[in-house]
Design a protein around this motif. Structure first.
Motif, mmCIF file in Angstrom:
data_model
loop_
_atom_site.group_PDB
_atom_site.id
_atom_site.type_symbol
_atom_site.label_atom_id
_atom_site.label_comp_id
_atom_site.label_asym_id
_atom_site.label_seq_id
_atom_site.Cartn_x
_atom_site.Cartn_y
_atom_site.Cartn_z
ATOM 1 N N ARG A 121 38.852 38.352 34.465
ATOM 2 C CA ARG A 121 39.688 39.496 32.834
ATOM 3 C C ARG A 121 40.137 38.141 32.379
ATOM 4 N NH1 ARG A 121 45.853 40.239 34.211
ATOM 5 N NH2 ARG A 121 46.583 38.292 35.491
ATOM 6 N N TYR B 150 41.246 36.829 37.919
ATOM 7 C CA TYR B 150 40.878 38.093 38.765
ATOM 8 C C TYR B 150 42.299 38.673 38.398
ATOM 9 C CZ TYR B 150 35.499 36.481 39.814
ATOM 10 O OH TYR B 150 34.981 35.764 39.085
ATOM 11 N N LYS B 151 42.082 40.124 38.207
ATOM 12 C CA LYS B 151 43.189 41.584 38.072
ATOM 13 C C LYS B 151 42.793 42.144 40.070
ATOM 14 C CE LYS B 151 45.238 45.281 35.787
ATOM 15 N NZ LYS B 151 46.041 45.397 36.907
ATOM 16 N N ARG C 22 47.420 38.956 40.192
ATOM 17 C CA ARG C 22 46.040 37.931 40.175
ATOM 18 C C ARG C 22 45.450 36.977 41.058
ATOM 19 N NH1 ARG C 22 50.501 35.214 36.732
ATOM 20 N NH2 ARG C 22 50.112 33.578 37.491
#
Length: 86
Positions: free
Chosen positions: A35, A44-45, A53
């Protein structure tokens, strides 16, 4: 898919020797596209609340060992929660 499994196996045996590009490939597979990407960091989520994250960083072409271990924990948690949901 076996390529991803091979990389994850390498991550488990030698977290300090994982290429950053391979780590990105694994994170893309498990968490979708990053993201945020700024310089040497990619975020990254994750699908759970709290601290949702995973952050990885390029260190001379390798992923940082502590971040590789964090990614492994996140993968393990995601797989465990997926199994519980089925």
């Amino acid at each position: 898919m076996s390529d991803i499994r091979d990389i994850v196996a390498q991550m488990r045996t030698n977290p300090g020797g994982v290429r950053y590009a391979a780590l990105c490939k694994v994170c893309d597979h498990y968490f979708g596209r990053a993201r945020a990407s700024s310089g040497s960091h990619r975020v990254y989520k994750t699908p759970w609340p709290g601290d949702p994250r995973v952050n990885i960083q390029n260190s001379k072409g390798l992923g940082k060992a502590y971040q590789v271990r964090q990614v492994l924990k996140a993968i393990e948690r995601k797989e465990t929660e997926h199994e519980k949901g089925e």
